[in-house]
Design an enzyme around this catalytic site. Structure first.
Site, PDB file in Angstrom:
ATOM      1  N   SER A 110       6.909  29.479  37.619  1.00  0.00           N
ATOM      2  CA  SER A 110       7.243  28.200  38.250  1.00  0.00           C
ATOM      3  C   SER A 110       8.343  27.521  37.461  1.00  0.00           C
ATOM      4  CB  SER A 110       6.006  27.297  38.279  1.00  0.00           C
ATOM      5  OG  SER A 110       6.348  25.969  38.640  1.00  0.00           O
ATOM      6  N   TYR A 159      -1.603  23.521  34.725  1.00  0.00           N
ATOM      7  CA  TYR A 159      -0.939  24.563  35.519  1.00  0.00           C
ATOM      8  C   TYR A 159       0.384  24.972  34.885  1.00  0.00           C
ATOM      9  CZ  TYR A 159       1.717  26.677  39.342  1.00  0.00           C
ATOM     10  OH  TYR A 159       2.504  27.529  40.093  1.00  0.00           O
TER      11      TYR A 159
END
Length: 245
Positions: A140, A164
């Site tokens: 990401s 995350y």
């Protein structure tokens, strides 16, 4: 990518994983679509219609050692090698910093970090047998230290993604460390491993709130999965090029 290449995409019964499987199949690969629920995997393949002709659903839970071992044995028996591994399986558990618990963090790490390690370890003997093995870790942009520390306006809700993004940053470091190790091993020096950022893509993980389609999000993943022999390794990329670590 060579015609008939064998590819495995984990967590691929929907979203970016499913689109990655579709695009790899259209490029001539035999694609194994990993899914924790075999029924959902089969439904996903059927949803692709003619585009799913080269895709086979397989049961795979990256957090279950027995499941990973069983798939490795099946791949060995049915194909004898693996050419492409896409570690796409991932989970997002949102919580503010104050509400981020050890349990939540462990759950994220189990899928996003430990899962790829388990799969790579089990399948590395099969990747060794490939003439052009490729591993893509789906990461990401929000995992970038450089962009985050520079105050970049990254998409999504920054207030609930602490654990995350930390898990994806750890995945990026695994990419670097694996690459360094592979370069020192004559039997693995031809293996290319990279991290891919799909960008903020509309998936179930974010409630389909993002502007990018799954087809757009899969571009960087597929590009890295099909790198030529002179392509890069040990990097972090989106569809436009290298990203800051």
């Amino acid at each position: 990518m060579r015609p008939g290449a064998v590819a495995l995409v984990t967590g691929a019964n929907r979203g970016i994983g499913l689109e990655t499987a579709r695009q790899l199949a259209l490029r001539g690969a035999v694609v194994l679509l990993g899914s924790r629920d075999p029924g959902r995997g089969a439904d996903a393949v059927r949803s692709l219609g003619a585009d799913g002709a080269g895709i086979r659903p397989v049961a795979l839970d990256v957090t279950d050692p027995d499941s990973v071992t069983a798939l490795a044995k099946r791949l060995d028996r049915d194909h004898g090698r693996l050419d492409v591994l896409v570690n796409n399986a991932g989970v997002f558990l949102g919580a503010t910093a104050a509400d981020t618990t050890a349990e939540l963090t462990r759950d994220l790490l189990a899928v996003n970090v430990v899962g790829p390690v388990a799969v790579i370890h089990a399948l590395l003997p099969l990747l060794r047998r490939s003439p052009a093995p490729r591993i893509v870790n789906v990461s990401s942009t929000t995992a970038s230290f450089g962009l985050t520390c520079a105050g970049a306006d990254l998409p999504g809700d920054a207030s609930v993604r602490m654990a995350y993004t930390a898990s994806k940053a750890a995945l990026n470091m695994l990419t670097v460390q694996y690459d360094l190790a592979f370069r020192r091993d004559p039997e693995l020096a031809h293996l290319k491993i990279n991290s891919a950022s799909p960008g903020w893509t509309a998936t179930a993980m974010n409630g389909f709130r993002a502007p990018r389609t799954a087809a757009e999000g899969a571009r960087s993943v597929v590009d890295l999965a099909t790198l030529p022999d002179d392509g890069p390794s040990g990097g972090f990329f989106d569809e436009h090029g290298a990203l800051a670590w």
